[in-house]
Design a protein around this motif. Sequence first.
Motif, PDB file in Angstrom:
ATOM      1  N   ILE A 255      94.528  35.857  97.961  1.00 44.63           N
ATOM      2  CA  ILE A 255      94.555  37.076  97.152  1.00 44.63           C
ATOM      3  C   ILE A 255      93.531  36.977  96.024  1.00 44.63           C
ATOM      4  O   ILE A 255      93.057  35.894  95.693  1.00 44.63           O
ATOM      5  CB  ILE A 255      95.955  37.322  96.532  1.00 44.63           C
ATOM      6  N   GLU A 256      93.241  38.102  95.425  1.00 46.46           N
ATOM      7  CA  GLU A 256      92.483  38.128  94.179  1.00 46.46           C
ATOM      8  C   GLU A 256      93.459  37.816  93.051  1.00 46.46           C
ATOM      9  O   GLU A 256      94.612  38.251  93.083  1.00 46.46           O
ATOM     10  CB  GLU A 256      91.872  39.504  93.948  1.00 46.46           C
ATOM     11  N   GLY A 257      93.001  37.093  92.064  1.00 43.00           N
ATOM     12  CA  GLY A 257      93.866  36.697  90.958  1.00 43.00           C
ATOM     13  C   GLY A 257      94.453  37.849  90.169  1.00 43.00           C
ATOM     14  O   GLY A 257      95.496  37.713  89.557  1.00 43.00           O
ATOM     15  N   ARG A 258      93.813  38.999  90.214  1.00 44.79           N
ATOM     16  CA  ARG A 258      94.289  40.156  89.435  1.00 44.79           C
ATOM     17  C   ARG A 258      95.256  41.059  90.201  1.00 44.79           C
ATOM     18  O   ARG A 258      95.699  42.082  89.681  1.00 44.79           O
ATOM     19  CB  ARG A 258      93.102  40.971  88.960  1.00 44.79           C
ATOM     20  N   LEU A 259      95.590  40.705  91.441  1.00 50.73           N
ATOM     21  CA  LEU A 259      96.462  41.537  92.270  1.00 50.73           C
ATOM     22  C   LEU A 259      97.882  41.560  91.708  1.00 50.73           C
ATOM     23  O   LEU A 259      98.491  40.508  91.461  1.00 50.73           O
ATOM     24  CB  LEU A 259      96.490  40.999  93.707  1.00 50.73           C
ATOM     25  N   LEU A 260      98.411  42.748  91.499  1.00 53.54           N
ATOM     26  CA  LEU A 260      99.785  42.895  91.018  1.00 53.54           C
ATOM     27  C   LEU A 260     100.772  42.611  92.144  1.00 53.54           C
ATOM     28  O   LEU A 260     100.488  42.876  93.317  1.00 53.54           O
ATOM     29  CB  LEU A 260     100.029  44.302  90.475  1.00 53.54           C
ATOM     30  N   LEU A 261     101.950  42.121  91.775  1.00 58.94           N
ATOM     31  CA  LEU A 261     102.980  41.813  92.761  1.00 58.94           C
ATOM     32  C   LEU A 261     103.347  43.043  93.574  1.00 58.94           C
ATOM     33  O   LEU A 261     103.547  42.955  94.790  1.00 58.94           O
ATOM     34  CB  LEU A 261     104.215  41.215  92.068  1.00 58.94           C
ATOM     35  N   VAL A 262     103.455  44.203  92.960  1.00 61.15           N
ATOM     36  CA  VAL A 262     103.801  45.423  93.700  1.00 61.15           C
ATOM     37  C   VAL A 262     102.793  45.682  94.814  1.00 61.15           C
ATOM     38  O   VAL A 262     103.162  46.062  95.932  1.00 61.15           O
ATOM     39  CB  VAL A 262     103.949  46.654  92.767  1.00 61.15           C
ATOM     40  N   HIS A 263     101.505  45.470  94.543  1.00 63.35           N
ATOM     41  CA  HIS A 263     100.478  45.699  95.561  1.00 63.35           C
ATOM     42  C   HIS A 263     100.475  44.590  96.603  1.00 63.35           C
ATOM     43  O   HIS A 263     100.191  44.846  97.780  1.00 63.35           O
ATOM     44  CB  HIS A 263      99.111  45.851  94.906  1.00 63.35           C
ATOM     45  N   PHE A 264     100.791  43.369  96.187  1.00 62.06           N
ATOM     46  CA  PHE A 264     100.917  42.280  97.148  1.00 62.06           C
ATOM     47  C   PHE A 264     102.021  42.603  98.157  1.00 62.06           C
ATOM     48  O   PHE A 264     101.834  42.482  99.359  1.00 62.06           O
ATOM     49  CB  PHE A 264     101.229  40.968  96.419  1.00 62.06           C
ATOM     50  N   LEU A 265     103.164  43.041  97.649  1.00 65.17           N
ATOM     51  CA  LEU A 265     104.298  43.354  98.526  1.00 65.17           C
ATOM     52  C   LEU A 265     103.967  44.526  99.449  1.00 65.17           C
ATOM     53  O   LEU A 265     104.193  44.454 100.662  1.00 65.17           O
ATOM     54  CB  LEU A 265     105.543  43.663  97.698  1.00 65.17           C
ATOM     55  N   ARG A 266     103.431  45.590  98.888  1.00 63.95           N
ATOM     56  CA  ARG A 266     103.176  46.801  99.671  1.00 63.95           C
ATOM     57  C   ARG A 266     101.956  46.672 100.583  1.00 63.95           C
ATOM     58  O   ARG A 266     102.028  46.990 101.764  1.00 63.95           O
ATOM     59  CB  ARG A 266     102.975  48.003  98.733  1.00 63.95           C
ATOM     60  N   ASP A 267     100.844  46.229 100.023  1.00 62.16           N
ATOM     61  CA  ASP A 267      99.575  46.291 100.749  1.00 62.16           C
ATOM     62  C   ASP A 267      99.287  45.048 101.577  1.00 62.16           C
ATOM     63  O   ASP A 267      98.663  45.144 102.626  1.00 62.16           O
ATOM     64  CB  ASP A 267      98.420  46.525  99.768  1.00 62.16           C
ATOM     65  N   VAL A 268      99.723  43.887 101.107  1.00 62.32           N
ATOM     66  CA  VAL A 268      99.446  42.647 101.826  1.00 62.32           C
ATOM     67  C   VAL A 268     100.570  42.331 102.808  1.00 62.32           C
ATOM     68  O   VAL A 268     100.318  41.990 103.958  1.00 62.32           O
ATOM     69  CB  VAL A 268      99.210  41.475 100.841  1.00 62.32           C
ATOM     70  N   LEU A 269     101.822  42.462 102.360  1.00 66.84           N
ATOM     71  CA  LEU A 269     102.963  42.117 103.214  1.00 66.84           C
ATOM     72  C   LEU A 269     103.566  43.324 103.938  1.00 66.84           C
ATOM     73  O   LEU A 269     104.472  43.164 104.755  1.00 66.84           O
ATOM     74  CB  LEU A 269     104.052  41.417 102.401  1.00 66.84           C
ATOM     75  N   ALA A 270     103.105  44.525 103.634  1.00 66.20           N
ATOM     76  CA  ALA A 270     103.604  45.768 104.247  1.00 66.20           C
ATOM     77  C   ALA A 270     105.092  45.992 103.994  1.00 66.20           C
ATOM     78  O   ALA A 270     105.785  46.597 104.806  1.00 66.20           O
ATOM     79  CB  ALA A 270     103.291  45.813 105.741  1.00 66.20           C
ATOM     80  N   LEU A 271     105.583  45.513 102.865  1.00 62.59           N
ATOM     81  CA  LEU A 271     106.968  45.777 102.442  1.00 62.59           C
ATOM     82  C   LEU A 271     106.933  47.005 101.526  1.00 62.59           C
ATOM     83  O   LEU A 271     106.926  46.902 100.300  1.00 62.59           O
ATOM     84  CB  LEU A 271     107.557  44.563 101.727  1.00 62.59           C
ATOM     85  N   THR A 272     106.924  48.160 102.143  1.00 64.26           N
ATOM     86  CA  THR A 272     106.708  49.394 101.395  1.00 64.26           C
ATOM     87  C   THR A 272     107.980  49.990 100.798  1.00 64.26           C
ATOM     88  O   THR A 272     107.931  51.072 100.220  1.00 64.26           O
ATOM     89  CB  THR A 272     106.009  50.440 102.289  1.00 64.26           C
ATOM     90  N   GLY A 273     109.088  49.294 100.905  1.00 65.52           N
ATOM     91  CA  GLY A 273     110.313  49.757 100.259  1.00 65.52           C
ATOM     92  C   GLY A 273     110.179  49.730  98.750  1.00 65.52           C
ATOM     93  O   GLY A 273     110.758  50.565  98.060  1.00 65.52           O
ATOM     94  N   THR A 274     109.428  48.797  98.233  1.00 61.06           N
ATOM     95  CA  THR A 274     109.160  48.748  96.793  1.00 61.06           C
ATOM     96  C   THR A 274     108.156  49.843  96.488  1.00 61.06           C
ATOM     97  O   THR A 274     107.056  49.850  97.031  1.00 61.06           O
ATOM     98  CB  THR A 274     108.582  47.376  96.388  1.00 61.06           C
ATOM     99  N   HIS A 275     108.548  50.776  95.656  1.00 60.07           N
ATOM    100  CA  HIS A 275     107.669  51.898  95.336  1.00 60.07           C
ATOM    101  C   HIS A 275     106.832  51.597  94.108  1.00 60.07           C
ATOM    102  O   HIS A 275     107.208  50.791  93.253  1.00 60.07           O
ATOM    103  CB  HIS A 275     108.487  53.166  95.126  1.00 60.07           C
ATOM    104  N   TRP A 276     105.713  52.270  94.010  1.00 60.52           N
ATOM    105  CA  TRP A 276     104.806  52.144  92.881  1.00 60.52           C
ATOM    106  C   TRP A 276     104.667  53.527  92.291  1.00 60.52           C
ATOM    107  O   TRP A 276     104.250  54.456  92.977  1.00 60.52           O
ATOM    108  CB  TRP A 276     103.478  51.597  93.382  1.00 60.52           C
ATOM    109  N   GLY A 277     105.086  53.677  91.038  1.00 60.11           N
ATOM    110  CA  GLY A 277     105.204  55.017  90.505  1.00 60.11           C
ATOM    111  C   GLY A 277     104.307  55.388  89.355  1.00 60.11           C
ATOM    112  O   GLY A 277     103.460  56.247  89.479  1.00 60.11           O
TER     113      GLY A 277
END
Length: 158
Positions: free
Chosen positions: A16-38
């Motif tokens: 990952i890039e060091g600046r990647l937020l956990l919400v984006h890691f979960l959604r975009d990298v792991l495809a766990l899209t249940g966690t919403h980003w608002g």
Amino acid sequence: MQVTMIVNGDEVTREIEGRLLLVHFLRDVLALTGTHWGCDTSNCGTCVVWLDGEPVKSCTVLAAMAGGHEVRTVEGLAVDGKLDPVQEGFIQCHGLQCGFCTPGMLMTARALLDRNPDPSEGEIREAISGQICRCTGYATIVRSIRWAAVNAASEVTS
């Protein structure tokens, strides 16, 4: 950089890039899209997940900071196909309308009930005060969490 963490019981390692937020890691990298980003400002609470058993707004945590830790998302609430009582409560008491805030509400509610299995309405309202729901007026959410508390307690005594 490489990061390794436990997500919903499974060890995951990714570059990952060091600046990647956990919400984006979960959604975009792991495809766990249940966690919403608002909101992009950590005000809405839709992105709440657990980090080592504590609710956190995943938009305020770098994925690198979660390295070596345990993360639980809304996808991790149901066990062996059986809904968590909080999930069931939201179904039974109509605790959602549009559903956008629901994942964060569910994770916050589960954490509350793990700490306090029989919360009062005031304690529930205080626990979810960091979450914004634009649809329900919170009454059905509070009823849903109370339903979960009562029904989880009856499961234990049955």
